[in-house]
Every structure is written in C-alpha cells, then in structure tokens.
Design a protein around this motif. Structure first.
Motif, mmCIF file in Angstrom:
data_model
loop_
_atom_site.group_PDB
_atom_site.id
_atom_site.type_symbol
_atom_site.label_atom_id
_atom_site.label_comp_id
_atom_site.label_asym_id
_atom_site.label_seq_id
_atom_site.Cartn_x
_atom_site.Cartn_y
_atom_site.Cartn_z
ATOM 1 N N ALA A 6 30.802 2.707 2.448
ATOM 2 C CA ALA A 6 31.783 3.077 3.462
ATOM 3 C C ALA A 6 31.770 1.999 4.540
ATOM 4 O O ALA A 6 30.720 1.696 5.112
ATOM 5 C CB ALA A 6 31.438 4.431 4.063
ATOM 6 N N GLN A 9 28.798 3.151 -3.924
ATOM 7 C CA GLN A 9 29.898 3.017 -2.977
ATOM 8 C C GLN A 9 29.394 2.560 -1.628
ATOM 9 O O GLN A 9 28.222 2.720 -1.287
ATOM 10 C CB GLN A 9 30.644 4.351 -2.831
ATOM 11 N N ILE A 29 40.180 -2.880 0.176
ATOM 12 C CA ILE A 29 40.530 -1.711 0.977
ATOM 13 C C ILE A 29 41.891 -1.912 1.636
ATOM 14 O O ILE A 29 42.714 -0.991 1.691
ATOM 15 C CB ILE A 29 39.452 -1.416 2.033
ATOM 16 N N ARG A 39 39.188 13.133 1.684
ATOM 17 C CA ARG A 39 38.178 12.790 0.670
ATOM 18 C C ARG A 39 38.621 13.214 -0.719
ATOM 19 O O ARG A 39 38.405 12.500 -1.705
ATOM 20 C CB ARG A 39 36.844 13.455 1.025
ATOM 21 N N ASP A 42 41.553 3.835 0.280
ATOM 22 C CA ASP A 42 41.926 4.185 1.649
ATOM 23 C C ASP A 42 42.959 5.306 1.615
ATOM 24 O O ASP A 42 43.520 5.607 0.562
ATOM 25 C CB ASP A 42 42.499 2.973 2.381
ATOM 26 N N ILE A 91 35.156 1.804 0.424
ATOM 27 C CA ILE A 91 35.983 2.865 1.008
ATOM 28 C C ILE A 91 36.069 2.687 2.513
ATOM 29 O O ILE A 91 35.076 2.361 3.172
ATOM 30 C CB ILE A 91 35.394 4.253 0.678
ATOM 31 N N ASP A 92 37.257 2.925 3.043
ATOM 32 C CA ASP A 92 37.448 2.795 4.482
ATOM 33 C C ASP A 92 36.823 3.980 5.216
ATOM 34 O O ASP A 92 37.387 5.082 5.234
ATOM 35 C CB ASP A 92 38.947 2.702 4.803
ATOM 36 N N ALA A 93 35.668 3.751 5.792
ATOM 37 C CA ALA A 93 35.017 4.684 6.726
ATOM 38 C C ALA A 93 34.698 6.058 6.148
ATOM 39 O O ALA A 93 34.482 7.005 6.897
ATOM 40 C CB ALA A 93 35.886 4.852 7.979
ATOM 41 N N GLU A 94 34.656 6.191 4.850
ATOM 42 C CA GLU A 94 34.369 7.492 4.237
ATOM 43 C C GLU A 94 33.441 7.328 3.047
ATOM 44 O O GLU A 94 33.281 6.231 2.502
ATOM 45 C CB GLU A 94 35.659 8.168 3.754
ATOM 46 N N LYS A 95 32.846 8.450 2.639
ATOM 47 C CA LYS A 95 32.133 8.511 1.365
ATOM 48 C C LYS A 95 32.732 9.648 0.563
ATOM 49 O O LYS A 95 33.146 10.663 1.129
ATOM 50 C CB LYS A 95 30.628 8.724 1.576
#
Length: 203
Positions: free
Chosen positions: A124, A122, A135, A92, A20, A111-115
C-alpha cells in the motif's frame, strides 16, 4: 514513476498490478476500481494521478493504457452496497474484484493507500497514484470509466441532478438538486443523512 516497479522486477516479479479506485467521496453512484498490469519496462509519458490531468489528457492516456496493458479490468460497487458495508469496505471490495477479473494473474499488487484481502504480496503506497506508474494507470482507467458513466448512462437516468457536470460530488449545485428533488435510488443514503436531516427532507 517506475521506482517501485523496477525494484520488484529485480526481485523477479513480472506481472505487477497497479490498483486504485475513484468515487470514494461522492454522494451519488458507484465506487469504481481498476487494476492494470503494464508490460515490463514500458514508460508512459504523462501518466500521473488522474486528478492532476485534464479530461482530454485522461482520455488519451486511457486509450493508450488499455491498448498496451498486459491486462486491465474494472469493477464497481453500487450505492446500496456502500450503505450496507461503508465506503472503505466497498472500495476494498471493488479493488479486489478488479484484481480477480484480470485476464492475466498478477504476482504482485501495488495499491493506492489500501490493502485488500488477497494471498498475493502487496504494497500500500500513500499517494501511490503520484509515485507509481502502475497505480497511476489504474487511477486513470477508473476515473475515465466512472466519468463516462456520469456523463452517459447515469445522467440519462437522472438528468435532474446534473451528474454529468459534478460527477456525483457534493457541489453546491448537486446539494441544491438533492434538496429540490430528493435523493435518487443511486444516491448514497449514508452520505446524505446529515444534509437531509438539516433540511428535514425524508427519504
């Protein structure tokens, strides 16, 4: 908070890294990311989205997380780089660097809301810091790390802005200080353009 992790453990993954970042919406300073691998089966009472916790609780959990983690790391991207590549790409990049710096290689990323750009599998998760312990732990480590910088080194460098108080966010006090003193080298120019243009402040 362990539903995602339990499912992955059952699939054979053992080194699951929660990832995060914090500071995405700030006018000042670095965006800071953390990656944390917790021992399989460990349950940390009280771990949650760092924004929902008091500063005292975050500090307490930070000490436990960093003591009990299999591995943890932090990485930061500074304001000038944020201005060059935009905040989304900077966040990122900080995440990827935190992952790469882990002393124990992860085999899966939550991952929190991302790639991020990685060959690792992974996932998101929207609001992941409120639904995944891994996270959430990364959220706490990143938040405490950045808050300590705000209250310490950064506030000593630029005491006129009150960074220790508002942590670089766009509060009324912070905006007033920027207009009074102009932006520092650690302010994000791309974030300040509209504010300063309205006041005809040059930088």
């Amino acid at each position: 908070m362990l539903n995602y992790e339990r499912e992955l453990w059952q699939q054979g993954y053992s080194q699951i890294a929660g990832v995060d970042e914090v500071g995405r919406g700030c006018l000042f300073g670095d965006v800071v990311a953390a990656a944390v691998i917790l021992p399989q089966g460990l349950e940390l009472e009280g771990v949650d989205d760092s924004k929902k916790l008091t500063a005292k609780k975050r500090e307490q959990l930070y000490e436990r997380i960093t003591a009990e983690a299999v591995a943890w790391s932090v990485a930061a991207v500074n304001a000038s780089r944020i201005d060059e590549i935009n905040i989304k790409q900077a966040a990122r990049l900080a995440m990827r660097e935190a992952i790469d710096q882990l002393a124990v290689p992860p085999d899966y990323l939550l991952i929190d809301a991302e790639k991020v750009q990685s060959e690792l599998p992974q996932l998101a998760i929207i609001h992941g810091d409120a639904s995944s312990q891994s996270i959430a732990a990364a959220s706490i480590v990143a938040k405490v790390t950045r808050d300590r910088l705000c209250a310490g080194e950064w506030d000593r460098l630029y005491p006129e802005y009150g960074i220790a108080i508002h942590k670089g966010y766009a509060t009324k006090l912070h905006r007033e200080r920027i207009l009074e003193f102009g932006p520092s080298p650690m302010h994000r120019r791309s974030f300040l353009t509209k504010l300063l243009a309205e006041q005809q402040v040059l930088f």
